[in-house]
Each structure stands twice: as C-alpha cells, then as structure tokens.
Design a protein around this motif. Structure first.
Motif, PDB file in Angstrom:
ATOM      1  N   GLY A  31     -15.055 -30.021  23.634  1.00  0.00           N
ATOM      2  CA  GLY A  31     -16.414 -29.501  23.793  1.00  0.00           C
ATOM      3  C   GLY A  31     -16.753 -29.199  25.237  1.00  0.00           C
ATOM      4  N   GLN A  32     -16.387 -30.102  26.134  1.00  0.00           N
ATOM      5  CA  GLN A  32     -16.663 -29.900  27.555  1.00  0.00           C
ATOM      6  C   GLN A  32     -15.904 -28.685  28.095  1.00  0.00           C
ATOM      7  OE1 GLN A  32     -15.390 -33.721  28.933  1.00  0.00           O
ATOM      8  NE2 GLN A  32     -17.353 -34.711  28.483  1.00  0.00           N
ATOM      9  N   THR A  33     -14.666 -28.521  27.642  1.00  0.00           N
ATOM     10  CA  THR A  33     -13.834 -27.417  28.126  1.00  0.00           C
ATOM     11  C   THR A  33     -14.350 -26.085  27.606  1.00  0.00           C
ATOM     12  OG1 THR A  33     -11.956 -28.951  28.155  1.00  0.00           O
ATOM     13  CG2 THR A  33     -11.452 -26.606  28.359  1.00  0.00           C
ATOM     14  N   ILE A  34     -14.757 -26.040  26.349  1.00  0.00           N
ATOM     15  CA  ILE A  34     -15.342 -24.816  25.793  1.00  0.00           C
ATOM     16  C   ILE A  34     -16.633 -24.479  26.534  1.00  0.00           C
ATOM     17  CG2 ILE A  34     -16.525 -23.857  23.769  1.00  0.00           C
ATOM     18  CD1 ILE A  34     -14.364 -25.270  22.043  1.00  0.00           C
ATOM     19  N   ASP A  35     -17.497 -25.470  26.726  1.00  0.00           N
ATOM     20  CA  ASP A  35     -18.774 -25.232  27.399  1.00  0.00           C
ATOM     21  C   ASP A  35     -18.597 -24.769  28.843  1.00  0.00           C
ATOM     22  OD1 ASP A  35     -20.126 -25.895  25.089  1.00  0.00           O
ATOM     23  OD2 ASP A  35     -20.656 -27.918  25.760  1.00  0.00           O
ATOM     24  N   ALA A  36     -17.531 -25.219  29.499  1.00  0.00           N
ATOM     25  CA  ALA A  36     -17.278 -24.853  30.894  1.00  0.00           C
ATOM     26  C   ALA A  36     -16.724 -23.435  31.039  1.00  0.00           C
ATOM     27  CB  ALA A  36     -16.311 -25.853  31.531  1.00  0.00           C
ATOM     28  N   CYS A  37     -16.298 -22.851  29.930  1.00  0.00           N
ATOM     29  CA  CYS A  37     -15.715 -21.499  29.957  1.00  0.00           C
ATOM     30  C   CYS A  37     -16.841 -20.499  29.674  1.00  0.00           C
ATOM     31  CB  CYS A  37     -14.595 -21.409  28.926  1.00  0.00           C
ATOM     32  SG  CYS A  37     -13.537 -19.990  29.155  1.00  0.00           S
ATOM     33  N   ASP A  38     -17.468 -20.040  30.726  1.00  0.00           N
ATOM     34  CA  ASP A  38     -18.656 -19.198  30.643  1.00  0.00           C
ATOM     35  C   ASP A  38     -18.457 -17.995  29.728  1.00  0.00           C
ATOM     36  OD1 ASP A  38     -21.320 -18.822  31.408  1.00  0.00           O
ATOM     37  OD2 ASP A  38     -20.733 -17.337  32.920  1.00  0.00           O
ATOM     38  N   GLY A  39     -19.354 -17.840  28.771  1.00  0.00           N
ATOM     39  CA  GLY A  39     -19.324 -16.687  27.878  1.00  0.00           C
ATOM     40  C   GLY A  39     -18.407 -16.825  26.681  1.00  0.00           C
ATOM     41  N   LEU A  40     -17.671 -17.918  26.577  1.00  0.00           N
ATOM     42  CA  LEU A  40     -16.756 -18.111  25.452  1.00  0.00           C
ATOM     43  C   LEU A  40     -17.555 -18.323  24.178  1.00  0.00           C
ATOM     44  CD1 LEU A  40     -13.829 -18.420  24.498  1.00  0.00           C
ATOM     45  CD2 LEU A  40     -14.033 -20.857  24.975  1.00  0.00           C
ATOM     46  N   ALA A  75      -3.291 -29.833  26.938  1.00  0.00           N
ATOM     47  CA  ALA A  75      -3.157 -28.873  25.834  1.00  0.00           C
ATOM     48  C   ALA A  75      -4.492 -28.206  25.541  1.00  0.00           C
ATOM     49  CB  ALA A  75      -2.616 -29.567  24.590  1.00  0.00           C
ATOM     50  N   ILE A  76      -5.567 -28.993  25.555  1.00  0.00           N
ATOM     51  CA  ILE A  76      -6.892 -28.423  25.310  1.00  0.00           C
ATOM     52  C   ILE A  76      -7.228 -27.368  26.350  1.00  0.00           C
ATOM     53  CG2 ILE A  76      -9.371 -28.954  25.397  1.00  0.00           C
ATOM     54  CD1 ILE A  76      -8.643 -31.585  23.892  1.00  0.00           C
ATOM     55  N   GLN A  77      -6.949 -27.650  27.598  1.00  0.00           N
ATOM     56  CA  GLN A  77      -7.212 -26.669  28.654  1.00  0.00           C
ATOM     57  C   GLN A  77      -6.460 -25.375  28.379  1.00  0.00           C
ATOM     58  OE1 GLN A  77      -9.394 -27.006  31.344  1.00  0.00           O
ATOM     59  NE2 GLN A  77      -8.996 -24.827  31.518  1.00  0.00           N
ATOM     60  N   ARG A  78      -5.199 -25.489  27.999  1.00  0.00           N
ATOM     61  CA  ARG A  78      -4.394 -24.291  27.697  1.00  0.00           C
ATOM     62  C   ARG A  78      -4.910 -23.557  26.479  1.00  0.00           C
ATOM     63  NH1 ARG A  78       1.871 -24.721  27.791  1.00  0.00           N
ATOM     64  NH2 ARG A  78       1.532 -22.467  27.848  1.00  0.00           N
ATOM     65  N   ARG A  85     -10.028 -17.885  25.162  1.00  0.00           N
ATOM     66  CA  ARG A  85     -10.588 -16.935  26.131  1.00  0.00           C
ATOM     67  C   ARG A  85      -9.751 -15.664  26.252  1.00  0.00           C
ATOM     68  NH1 ARG A  85     -10.252 -18.547  32.148  1.00  0.00           N
ATOM     69  NH2 ARG A  85      -8.232 -17.559  31.834  1.00  0.00           N
ATOM     70  N   ASP A  86      -8.410 -15.841  26.397  1.00  0.00           N
ATOM     71  CA  ASP A  86      -7.544 -14.696  26.697  1.00  0.00           C
ATOM     72  C   ASP A  86      -6.863 -14.089  25.470  1.00  0.00           C
ATOM     73  OD1 ASP A  86      -8.241 -15.169  29.329  1.00  0.00           O
ATOM     74  OD2 ASP A  86      -6.372 -16.228  29.807  1.00  0.00           O
ATOM     75  N   GLY A  87      -6.981 -14.740  24.307  1.00  0.00           N
ATOM     76  CA  GLY A  87      -6.428 -14.170  23.078  1.00  0.00           C
ATOM     77  C   GLY A  87      -4.927 -14.319  22.905  1.00  0.00           C
ATOM     78  N   ARG A  88      -4.299 -15.232  23.665  1.00  0.00           N
ATOM     79  CA  ARG A  88      -2.852 -15.447  23.567  1.00  0.00           C
ATOM     80  C   ARG A  88      -2.590 -16.868  23.078  1.00  0.00           C
ATOM     81  NH1 ARG A  88      -3.249 -14.289  28.881  1.00  0.00           N
ATOM     82  NH2 ARG A  88      -2.287 -16.293  29.318  1.00  0.00           N
ATOM     83  N   PRO A  89      -2.175 -17.039  21.816  1.00  0.00           N
ATOM     84  CA  PRO A  89      -1.869 -18.391  21.332  1.00  0.00           C
ATOM     85  C   PRO A  89      -0.834 -19.075  22.230  1.00  0.00           C
ATOM     86  CG  PRO A  89      -1.977 -16.873  19.502  1.00  0.00           C
ATOM     87  CD  PRO A  89      -2.028 -16.033  20.762  1.00  0.00           C
ATOM     88  N   VAL A  90      -0.927 -20.388  22.336  1.00  0.00           N
ATOM     89  CA  VAL A  90      -0.049 -21.184  23.198  1.00  0.00           C
ATOM     90  C   VAL A  90       1.179 -21.564  22.371  1.00  0.00           C
ATOM     91  CG1 VAL A  90       0.102 -23.159  24.748  1.00  0.00           C
ATOM     92  CG2 VAL A  90      -2.109 -22.035  24.380  1.00  0.00           C
ATOM     93  N   GLU A  91       2.157 -20.684  22.340  1.00  0.00           N
ATOM     94  CA  GLU A  91       3.315 -20.803  21.447  1.00  0.00           C
ATOM     95  C   GLU A  91       4.025 -22.158  21.490  1.00  0.00           C
ATOM     96  OE1 GLU A  91       4.142 -18.696  19.026  1.00  0.00           O
ATOM     97  OE2 GLU A  91       2.631 -17.221  19.573  1.00  0.00           O
ATOM     98  N   PRO A  92       4.271 -22.770  22.648  1.00  0.00           N
ATOM     99  CA  PRO A  92       5.011 -24.035  22.652  1.00  0.00           C
ATOM    100  C   PRO A  92       4.287 -25.188  21.938  1.00  0.00           C
ATOM    101  CG  PRO A  92       4.955 -23.092  24.859  1.00  0.00           C
ATOM    102  CD  PRO A  92       4.022 -22.288  24.012  1.00  0.00           C
ATOM    103  N   LEU A  93       2.981 -25.076  21.750  1.00  0.00           N
ATOM    104  CA  LEU A  93       2.218 -26.144  21.112  1.00  0.00           C
ATOM    105  C   LEU A  93       1.969 -25.903  19.624  1.00  0.00           C
ATOM    106  CD1 LEU A  93      -0.497 -26.697  23.872  1.00  0.00           C
ATOM    107  CD2 LEU A  93       1.705 -27.857  23.609  1.00  0.00           C
ATOM    108  N   ILE A  94       2.290 -24.716  19.137  1.00  0.00           N
ATOM    109  CA  ILE A  94       2.018 -24.350  17.740  1.00  0.00           C
ATOM    110  C   ILE A  94       3.055 -24.992  16.826  1.00  0.00           C
ATOM    111  CG2 ILE A  94       1.964 -22.448  16.078  1.00  0.00           C
ATOM    112  CD1 ILE A  94       0.991 -20.667  18.402  1.00  0.00           C
TER     113      ILE A  94
END
Length: 109
Positions: A31-40, A75-78, A85-94
């Motif tokens: 929640g904190q990470t999402i809220d910190a990403c302005d406009g997300l 992982a949450i940050q990524r 934000r950037d639309g690129r899934p984090v493949e190594p964690l999937i």
C-alpha cells in the motif's frame, strides 16, 4: 472508490508465513509503495489463502493474470514500478500466468 486500471490481490495467510505476520507486513508495504508512486491507478485487496502456498506471500495482478511468489519488500518495489507503473511484468518472480499455468524459470526443476 478511486479509478484504477490494475487490481492487486495479496494473500495474507495465515499459512504462507508464520500466522500471516510477514504477509500482513508486506501488504502494508504494498500500500505504501503504490501510494508513493504518483498517479498510479492500482487498487490492492487483502485476501486469505489462495490455496497454492508456493513460497508466499503471493501477489496476483489483474486483469493481467500474473501471479508472483516470494514477495518481500524488494519484490514489491519491482512489481509496483516495473509491472504496475511501466507495464512490464517482473519475469523472474512470476510463477503462474492466467491461460498458461505455472511458469518454470531457468534453473528450476
């Protein structure tokens, strides 16, 4: 409810971490990470067990149908910056993709 384009579901246990304590802490970090990403435009929802318990906590991102495992603060940050934000899934964690099933990463057996 705020306008959102992604819905992030996070298992908070209790089975994926000891009594769900670590998973609940990671839910707060999410929640904190999402809220910190302005406009997300992402909504997060706490869930109970996804009944897969593959190295939780587990996060599922919809409508993409991408499931992540071993979710810690890094992982949450990524996931938030690269996927939400950037639309690129984090493949190594999937570990699972909707319509594909479980995904084997290189070096896994």
């Amino acid at each position: 409810m705020r306008l959102h384009y992604k819905h992030v579901l996070m298992c908070t246990g209790p089975r994926c971490t000891e009594n769900g304590v670590e998973a609940e802490e990671m839910f707060k970090v999410l929640g904190q990470t999402i809220d910190a990403c302005d406009g997300l435009r992402a909504k997060r929802t706490r869930t109970h067990c996804f009944a897969v318990c593959k190295e939780g906590p587990i996060v599922a991102v919809y409508p993409d149908g991408v499931w992540y495992r071993k979710v810690d603060a890094d992982a949450i940050q990524r996931i938030v910056t690269e996927h939400l934000r950037d639309g690129r899934p984090v493949e190594p964690l999937i570990f699972h993709k909707l319509g594909v099933g479980d995904v084997e990463q290189e070096g896994q057996a």
